[in-house]
Design an enzyme around this catalytic site. Structure first.
Site, PDB file in Angstrom:
ATOM      1  N   ASP A  21       0.962  -1.269  -0.048  1.00 58.01           N
ATOM      2  CA  ASP A  21       0.052  -0.090   0.002  1.00 58.01           C
ATOM      3  C   ASP A  21       0.903   1.111  -0.199  1.00 58.01           C
ATOM      4  O   ASP A  21       2.003   0.971   0.377  1.00 58.01           O
ATOM      5  CB  ASP A  21      -0.794  -0.084   1.314  1.00 58.01           C
ATOM      6  CG  ASP A  21      -1.690   1.234   1.459  1.00 58.01           C
ATOM      7  OD1 ASP A  21      -2.156   1.550   0.221  1.00 58.01           O
ATOM      8  OD2 ASP A  21      -1.751   1.671   2.566  1.00 58.01           O
TER       9      ASP A  21
ATOM     10  N   ASP B 270      -1.426  -0.747   5.929  1.00 55.91           N
ATOM     11  CA  ASP B 270      -1.452   0.192   6.978  1.00 55.91           C
ATOM     12  C   ASP B 270      -2.387  -0.484   7.968  1.00 55.91           C
ATOM     13  O   ASP B 270      -2.553   0.019   8.966  1.00 55.91           O
ATOM     14  CB  ASP B 270      -1.508   1.513   6.906  1.00 55.91           C
ATOM     15  CG  ASP B 270      -2.810   1.914   6.074  1.00 55.91           C
ATOM     16  OD1 ASP B 270      -3.661   0.832   5.684  1.00 55.91           O
ATOM     17  OD2 ASP B 270      -3.028   2.985   5.804  1.00 55.91           O
TER      18      ASP B 270
END
Length: 813
Positions: free
Chosen positions: A507, A701
């Protein structure tokens, strides 16, 4: 005992049910919506939830409703009485609580019991602590009282730590006893019995006298020195299973029983020498195995024992030493140089430096001053600080890490389950082979004594223990070493899978970047609002957002406007009514209205620099855009390069625009990138790679990457603060250091290699040793020595794994 409940029922009948004027008969809270009604003692009683109704009904049936509803002060115990009173503490996991009043009710009921000093339960944690007098009430009675309330209690632990060295000490004593008597037995064999046997004098008076003596000496050697495997065999029998203890116990007891019969009958050779040598080799090997296993698990044990027992609490002008578990939020503590911090706390006075290495893996000491947080389990290596408790002992980051590690250790990896199954089948096969060996030798040699010795050798030489140790010890070493650098493994299966990874997907925001987004530009499309006004309008809409972009925008304006109707659209943006107008903040295809060409060019300019662009609309028209900057993490490019050099393809999966995603991918040297992805679309991309035969590791995350993390073969998240236990990924990084990702992959390769070596040796050993014993080439004593050596080799190889990991860890730090 029945009792009149009309007083309680009448107390709850206020304004009409469900209009918000009624209160729950149990917890006393206002009833929102339709109430839950129960007919009790001829009256309708109103409750907020089914749980409250159930607890009330059970309490009424048990005749303890007055205790549940009592608001009386808990019993007060004087200081002198408390000092004289025997005291114990039990920690309880309490299931079946429906609301905060359930926790209060459970505590009240227990505090009315004779012998209970205090009882507190935490609804959110589902846990409780009970201080009691063990001379007046037992834990079983405490649990029974809670069960009577309809809860499902379970003891989770007790105050104080058990001495882990006691088991090691017991085995050492057994080894000393076995060795001492074994030396005496073997001395008599070499001096008296072996010469007599060589001359064929089995029935002589000297042989009989020596036999009685060695019988007396062999008995404590087996039944005291060998009690660890005898007890283990008995427990296995009760559990209707078999293990290595079963094999050794069968072998030694068979040889011992035959020798006892031979002593009494006379005229036959005795095998007490095999009995004591088997016992000694097995017990000494077990002691060395225990010591080696303790060394292998020392890092995990060190992590689990970081929590200090005592703390210095500020009571007025005095310092009082109390149990760390007794501290509550808001109390003030003092931590002096060289002491461990007892709970998570905020420094309010003083300064110093803390060593957080065992908790975060960060080797450098961290400066602490007013406003900083000190974490439970860390050592204050410099200075003295006064701090305010922000999280109690059971809710600290250390507690979360401990629970995570304990849960991981209690979970078996697939290869470990396979080894356990193989070990069980091996035990059954060895027992069958031993029986066949006995029959074969009896038929061929016509000697039950020779048949017995060969059968005993088969039982003793087999080592299912080495097979059972092969995986868990290596896994324990790996988990302990990983935890010391801040890599917390939730799923042992990830240790196996990570070494097979062919693609690593990242990400962008908060993973490859710092996650510290900053608004750098706010540009209006038609000039109807200023940049500052545009920012505050968007900040007002994002005020309740949990997304990193939304939080950054919300923090960019100090004066937000009146807002209502906040509605997030996952992966798209948010919508809210701000100052009476409908405002949308998010993607270009989510906001209302056409985007002017001039703003499109501005978007491309910002995106080419890796910035994230968010659009803002009010009513039916686009107002403008907001650009946010998030710096790339230091060392991210080196991590990507390292993974590519090891043959792992890299990819960037982002919900950002194509230009911004491409700019970051080019800057870091990432092989492939996908932009404008929703969380669900990220999972679909990973599934497509997997369909092509790839093993995918996803690093995110944890905020909006849940579908992708769940889909990946191995998932990694970076935890912040106390949310370690709340993460759902396979691996949690306790610090934002991407170098830990390739290091964990190397760790997986090392661990898997050592596990394969351990399993290979255990299988090869049994494949060679068992036939040799069955054909009489190996005596029982030699069989015992080789069996112990096989287990020790597995332990030693696992310790070697620890040293290899330490070397790689030192390069990392």
């Amino acid at each position: 005992m029945a009792m009149d409940h009309s007083g309680y029922a009448g107390h709850t009948q206020r304004a009409g049910g469900g209009d918000g004027g009624s209160r729950c008969a149990l917890c006393g809270m206002d009833i929102v919506g339709a109430p839950v009604t129960r007919r009790i003692a001829g009256a309708d009683v109103l409750f907020d939830t089914d749980g409250c109704a159930r607890i009330y009904e059970v309490a009424a049936t048990q005749g303890i409703l007055d205790q549940v509803l009592s608001a009386a002060e808990p019993k007060r115990v004087g200081a002198l009485e408390r000092m004289r009173m025997p005291r114990a503490t039990v920690f309880i996991d309490l299931g079946g609580m429906w609301c905060a009043s359930c926790a209060t009710s459970a505590g009240r009921v227990l505090e009315h019991a004779d012998g209970v000093e205090s009882a507190t339960f935490n609804f959110a944690m589902g846990k409780g602590r009970v201080d009691y007098d063990p001379t007046k009430i037992e834990v079983d009675e405490i649990l029974h009282r809670l069960e009577g309330m309809g809860y499902t209690p379970r003891v989770t632990g007790e105050s104080g730590r058990k001495d882990a060295g006691k088991a090691e000490e017991r085995i050492l004593i057994q080894a000393i006893v076995a060795l001492a008597f074994e030396m005496q037995v073997m001395l008599l064999y070499f001096e008296r019995l072996y010469p007599l046997y060589n001359r064929g004098q089995f029935a002589s008076a000297d042989a009989h006298t020596a036999g009685l003596i060695v019988w007396a000496l062999a008995t404590p050697a087996l039944f005291i020195g060998g009690q660890s495997f005898l007890r283990g065999a008995w427990h296995s029998l009760l559990a209707r299973s078999a293990n290595m203890d079963t094999l050794v116990a069968l072998g030694t007891l068979a040889a011992y029983s035959y020798s006892v019969w031979a002593v009494l009958a006379g005229g036959r050779a005795l095998y007490f020498d095999s009995v004591v040598m088997i016992t000694t080799f097995v017990v000494v090997g077990r002691y060395l195995e225990t010591v080696g296993g303790a060394r292998a698990r020392k890092d995990v044990r060190a992590l689990l024992e970081l929590q200090p027992e005592r703390a210095w609490r500020v009571d007025g002008d005095e310092l009082t030493q109390v149990r760390a578990s007794a501290l509550i939020t808001g109390e003030t503590i003092v931590v002096r140089q060289g002491e461990r911090v007892p709970v998570d706390a905020e420094v309010i006075d003083g300064s110093g430096a803390a060593n957080e290495s065992l908790l975060t893996g960060e080797a450098v000491t961290v400066r602490k001053s007013a406003g900083d947080e000190v974490l439970a389990g860390t050592i204050l290596v410099e200075g003295t600080v006064t701090a305010r408790v922000v999280r109690v002992a059971e809710a600290t980051r250390l507690a979360a890490v401990r629970h995570l590690v304990e849960a991981t250790l209690a979970t078996k990896a697939p290869v470990e389950r396979l080894a356990d199954t193989a070990s069980k089948w091996l035990t059954a096969a060895i027992m069958a082979i031993s029986a066949l060996t006995f029959l074969g030798w009896w038929l061929v040699a016509k000697s039950p004594a020779e048949a017995l010795i060969a059968a005993v050798a088969v039982l003793v030489v087999a080592c299912p223990c080495a097979l059972g140790l092969a995986t868990p010890l290596a896994v324990s070493v790996t988990l302990g070493q990983a935890a010391t650098v801040g890599v917390l493994v939730r799923s042992p299966a990830a240790l196996e899978t990570a070494g097979f990874v062919t693609r690593a997907a990242f990400d962008k925001t908060g993973t490859l970047t710092r996650g510290e987004l900053e608004v750098v530009a706010a540009i209006s499309g038609d000039g109807s609002v200023s940049g500052e006004q545009l920012t505050c309008l968007a900040a007002s809409a994002e005020a309740r957002s949990e997304h990193p972009l939304g939080r950054a925008i919300a923090h960019s304006c100090d004066s937000v406007l009146p807002t209502s109707g906040f509605t997030p659209a996952k992966g798209e943006g948010v919508e809210a009514t701000v100052d009476g107008a409908l405002v949308r903040v998010g993607r270009d295809n989510y906001v209302h209205g056409e985007i002017p060409a001039a703003l499109r060019q501005v978007e491309l300019d910002h995106a080419s620099e890796g910035r994230t662009v968010v659009w803002v609309s009010r009513g039916d028209g686009v107002l403008g855009l907001i650009a946010l900057r998030d710096d790339v993490l230091p060392g991210a490019a080196e991590v990507i390069r390292e993974m590519r050099e090891t043959g792992i393809a890299t990819a960037l999966l982002s919900g950002d625009s194509g230009a911004a995603t491409a700019a970051i991918a080019e800057q870091l040297g990432i092989d492939a990138h996908e932009a404008r992805l929703t969380p669900e679309r990220k999972a679909e991309v990973i599934a497509a790679w997997q369909a092509q035969g790839e093993r995918v590791l996803m690093v995110g995350d944890g905020v909006n990457d849940a579908p992708a993390l769940a889909r990946a073969d191995v998932s990694v998240t970076v935890a912040g603060g106390t949310d370690v236990a709340g993460e759902t990924s396979d691996v949690v990084l306790a610090r934002a250091d991407l170098r830990l990702v390739p290091w964990f992959i190397r760790l997986s390769v090392l661990s898997r290699r050592v596990i394969r070596e351990n399993l290979g040796w255990a299988l090869l050993y049994n494949a060679i040793a068992v036939p040799l014993a069955a054909f009489g080439i190996i005596s029982p004593a030699i069989a015992a020595a080789t069996m112990a050596g096989s287990s020790l080799l597995v332990v030693g190889n696992s310790l070697r794994l620890g040293r290899m990991i330490v070397r790689s860890k030192n390069r990392l730090l």
